[in-house]
Design a protein around this motif. Structure first.
Motif, PDB file in Angstrom:
ATOM      1  N   LYS A  52     -80.768 -29.803  16.498  1.00 59.17           N
ATOM      2  CA  LYS A  52     -80.509 -30.825  15.438  1.00 59.17           C
ATOM      3  C   LYS A  52     -78.837 -30.996  15.871  1.00 59.17           C
ATOM      4  O   LYS A  52     -78.025 -30.193  15.970  1.00 59.17           O
ATOM      5  N   GLN A  53     -78.594 -32.213  15.438  1.00 57.17           N
ATOM      6  CA  GLN A  53     -77.135 -32.614  15.845  1.00 57.17           C
ATOM      7  C   GLN A  53     -76.134 -32.273  14.566  1.00 57.17           C
ATOM      8  O   GLN A  53     -76.515 -32.082  13.485  1.00 57.17           O
ATOM      9  N   VAL A  54     -75.109 -31.497  14.992  1.00 59.93           N
ATOM     10  CA  VAL A  54     -74.276 -30.877  13.937  1.00 59.93           C
ATOM     11  C   VAL A  54     -72.823 -31.484  14.228  1.00 59.93           C
ATOM     12  O   VAL A  54     -72.277 -31.538  15.307  1.00 59.93           O
ATOM     13  N   THR A  55     -72.448 -31.696  13.070  1.00 60.08           N
ATOM     14  CA  THR A  55     -70.738 -32.295  13.147  1.00 60.08           C
ATOM     15  C   THR A  55     -69.894 -30.915  12.555  1.00 60.08           C
ATOM     16  O   THR A  55     -70.290 -30.690  11.356  1.00 60.08           O
ATOM     17  N   ILE A  56     -69.336 -30.609  13.454  1.00 58.25           N
ATOM     18  CA  ILE A  56     -68.396 -29.515  12.719  1.00 58.25           C
ATOM     19  C   ILE A  56     -66.828 -29.936  12.742  1.00 58.25           C
ATOM     20  O   ILE A  56     -66.141 -30.373  13.704  1.00 58.25           O
ATOM     21  N   GLY A  57     -66.227 -29.724  11.750  1.00 60.49           N
ATOM     22  CA  GLY A  57     -65.031 -30.027  11.345  1.00 60.49           C
ATOM     23  C   GLY A  57     -64.057 -28.752  11.821  1.00 60.49           C
ATOM     24  O   GLY A  57     -64.406 -27.432  11.535  1.00 60.49           O
ATOM     25  N   PHE A  58     -62.906 -28.910  12.546  1.00 66.39           N
ATOM     26  CA  PHE A  58     -62.130 -27.890  13.004  1.00 66.39           C
ATOM     27  C   PHE A  58     -60.712 -27.959  12.384  1.00 66.39           C
ATOM     28  O   PHE A  58     -59.850 -29.358  12.840  1.00 66.39           O
ATOM     29  N   ALA A  59     -60.081 -27.147  11.771  1.00 61.51           N
ATOM     30  CA  ALA A  59     -58.728 -27.356  10.999  1.00 61.51           C
ATOM     31  C   ALA A  59     -57.850 -26.046  11.185  1.00 61.51           C
ATOM     32  O   ALA A  59     -58.314 -24.892  10.833  1.00 61.51           O
ATOM     33  N   GLY A  60     -56.891 -26.310  12.140  1.00 58.74           N
ATOM     34  CA  GLY A  60     -56.133 -25.078  12.500  1.00 58.74           C
ATOM     35  C   GLY A  60     -54.729 -25.382  12.117  1.00 58.74           C
ATOM     36  O   GLY A  60     -54.332 -26.331  11.976  1.00 58.74           O
ATOM     37  N   PRO A  61     -53.647 -24.483  12.356  1.00 52.34           N
ATOM     38  CA  PRO A  61     -52.364 -24.729  12.389  1.00 52.34           C
ATOM     39  C   PRO A  61     -51.781 -25.368  13.465  1.00 52.34           C
ATOM     40  O   PRO A  61     -52.448 -25.584  14.609  1.00 52.34           O
ATOM     41  N   GLN A  62     -50.438 -25.584  13.529  1.00 54.87           N
ATOM     42  CA  GLN A  62     -49.839 -26.395  14.507  1.00 54.87           C
ATOM     43  C   GLN A  62     -49.796 -25.476  15.571  1.00 54.87           C
ATOM     44  O   GLN A  62     -49.401 -24.239  15.490  1.00 54.87           O
ATOM     45  N   ALA A  63     -49.934 -26.038  16.886  1.00 57.15           N
ATOM     46  CA  ALA A  63     -50.125 -25.214  18.085  1.00 57.15           C
ATOM     47  C   ALA A  63     -48.742 -24.946  18.719  1.00 57.15           C
ATOM     48  O   ALA A  63     -48.345 -25.662  19.680  1.00 57.15           O
ATOM     49  N   ASP A  64     -47.972 -24.244  18.098  1.00 58.11           N
ATOM     50  CA  ASP A  64     -46.694 -24.133  18.328  1.00 58.11           C
ATOM     51  C   ASP A  64     -46.183 -22.429  18.846  1.00 58.11           C
ATOM     52  O   ASP A  64     -45.247 -22.072  19.234  1.00 58.11           O
ATOM     53  N   HIS A  65     -47.285 -22.299  19.618  1.00 59.82           N
ATOM     54  CA  HIS A  65     -47.475 -20.977  20.271  1.00 59.82           C
ATOM     55  C   HIS A  65     -48.440 -20.984  21.076  1.00 59.82           C
ATOM     56  O   HIS A  65     -49.528 -21.444  21.038  1.00 59.82           O
ATOM     57  N   GLY A  66     -48.458 -20.088  22.280  1.00 61.42           N
ATOM     58  CA  GLY A  66     -49.422 -20.086  23.484  1.00 61.42           C
ATOM     59  C   GLY A  66     -50.666 -19.743  23.020  1.00 61.42           C
ATOM     60  O   GLY A  66     -51.551 -20.311  23.205  1.00 61.42           O
ATOM     61  N   TRP A  67     -50.790 -18.807  22.159  1.00 66.07           N
ATOM     62  CA  TRP A  67     -52.022 -18.204  21.239  1.00 66.07           C
ATOM     63  C   TRP A  67     -52.690 -19.475  20.545  1.00 66.07           C
ATOM     64  O   TRP A  67     -53.895 -19.580  20.797  1.00 66.07           O
ATOM     65  N   LEU A  68     -51.830 -20.100  19.814  1.00 68.31           N
ATOM     66  CA  LEU A  68     -52.344 -20.970  18.873  1.00 68.31           C
ATOM     67  C   LEU A  68     -53.025 -22.283  19.726  1.00 68.31           C
ATOM     68  O   LEU A  68     -54.104 -22.850  19.323  1.00 68.31           O
ATOM     69  N   ASN A  69     -52.053 -22.535  20.695  1.00 68.53           N
ATOM     70  CA  ASN A  69     -52.613 -23.670  21.577  1.00 68.53           C
ATOM     71  C   ASN A  69     -54.010 -23.336  22.383  1.00 68.53           C
ATOM     72  O   ASN A  69     -55.026 -24.323  22.414  1.00 68.53           O
ATOM     73  N   ALA A  70     -54.077 -22.165  22.761  1.00 71.55           N
ATOM     74  CA  ALA A  70     -55.201 -21.716  23.341  1.00 71.55           C
ATOM     75  C   ALA A  70     -56.466 -21.473  22.353  1.00 71.55           C
ATOM     76  O   ALA A  70     -57.652 -22.006  22.684  1.00 71.55           O
ATOM     77  N   ILE A  71     -56.214 -21.483  20.992  1.00 71.01           N
ATOM     78  CA  ILE A  71     -57.195 -21.695  19.941  1.00 71.01           C
ATOM     79  C   ILE A  71     -57.941 -22.977  19.893  1.00 71.01           C
ATOM     80  O   ILE A  71     -59.231 -23.201  20.186  1.00 71.01           O
TER      81      ILE A  71
END
Length: 348
Positions: A52-71
């Motif tokens: 089944k087709q699934v639309t996933i919304g993804f909300a994260g913080p600003q990627a101001d760190h290497g780990w967050l960018n990798a997220i």
């Protein structure tokens, strides 16, 4: 990284590390057995039969760190492996009000499932509640909301386990050395994750009575702060046997300070699992001998779980019909003996 208290570390330790956790989650069906792409081939399309087709919304913080960018990268790449997944990803913000607005936009779009890594878990709890009340299940990623009613499933790392495993690695390396000393380069002190990592480290050291922690400095998860605070530690401590550094980004700065001071004769253990750290460990030409993972692949696993929720599936390898309520990823130690295995998960 996590800014709020995580679920008990007695929660399920899901796999031996990020790689195994992601491998199990990819077959998010209790009735099928499908092979998972290797971590370095996540951009390839999954050969699993589309559902089944699934639309996933993804909300994260600003990627101001290497780990967050990798997220963010892990979420995008994982979604791209599925023909039946559409990803709606926000720009990302460290401002709770701005992120709340982005989440409301995703709710208004009537996405099937929401994956949220909140800028602040406590402040964003209401956003999770709004989504759940709108009938949109929420995967709460890493920084946990204040109320379990604000999410269907939580998935994240084990901050206490990071400190504990760092202590065990250092303890085993120094167990035969009398009157050994260690120092700690922590993260941001007003974050719960920092307190958990320090507590795990201190508890782990209790098993090695020959080792004493003689100094601690808190940095800010940046190269600049790591260099500055490590310089302070080196000046205050003319000799020590080991260093536990909470974050590999600030660890790059710490290594610069160590090199500039011409210091050696001790071992360093980092945290999180950056590509730079793994390259240094593999080269084996510096004091950095290991890093304890806080795997950003949790974002890829969150996409797997969101897809399973959207399609009404369980998790392959588990008998239950529903996905678990929480998943705590294991904080594996990466050193020269296994760095090649984990290298694909390293983030820049």
């Amino acid at each position: 990284m996590s800014q709020s208290s995580l679920p008990s570390r007695r929660n399920m330790l899901f796999g031996a590390a990020a790689v195994s956790a992601t491998a199990l989650l990819t077959s998010c069906t209790s009735n099928e057995n499908n092979d998972d792409p290797e971590p370095d081939t996540q951009a390839q399309v999954s050969d699993e039969k589309p559902g089944k087709q699934v639309t996933i919304g993804f909300a994260g913080p600003q990627a101001d760190h290497g780990w967050l960018n990798a997220i963010n990268d892990n979420a995008r790449k994982r979604a791209g492996t599925y023909k039946d997944v559409k990803l709606e990803i926000t720009e990302g913000s460290n401002d709770a009000a701005a992120q709340d607005g982005q989440i409301q936009t995703l709710i208004d779009k009537k996405v099937d499932v929401l994956v949220i890594l909140p800028a602040d878990g406590k402040a964003m709890t209401q956003a999770g509640l709004k989504a759940m009340q709108a009938g949109i299940p929420v995967i709460n990623l890493d920084r946990i909301f204040d109320s379990p009613q604000a999410y269907r499933t939580w998935i994240g790392g084990d901050n206490y386990g990071m400190g504990l495993n760092a202590a065990r690695y250092i303890g085993e390396a120094l167990k035969d050395k009398a009157n050994a000393t260690v120092v700690e380069l922590a993260g941001i002190d007003n974050l719960e994750l920092t307190r958990q990592r320090t507590q795990g480290f201190d508890d782990g050291l209790k098993n090695y009575p020959n080792i004493k922690k003689v100094a601690r400095q808190a940095a800010e998860f940046t190269v600049e702060s790591g260099q500055r605070k490590m310089t302070d530690l080196l000046q205050a401590q003319p000799k020590f046997d080991a260093l536990w550094n909470h974050d590999d980004d600030q660890g790059d700065g710490a290594l610069q300070a160590i090199k500039q001071a011409g210091r050696e004769g001790f071992l360093m253990v980092g945290g999180a699992g950056s590509k730079n750290a793994m390259d240094n460990i593999k080269a084996d030409n510096s004091v950095l001998k290991a890093t304890v993972l806080y795997p950003p692949t949790m974002a890829a696993s969150a996409i797997d779980l969101a897809r399973a929720l959207g399609q009404g599936k369980g998790v392959g390898g588990l008998a239950e019909f529903e996905i678990p309520a929480s998943l705590t990823l294991f904080s594996a130690v990466v050193d020269k003996t296994n760095v090649d295995q984990y290298m694909p998960t390293g983030f820049k």
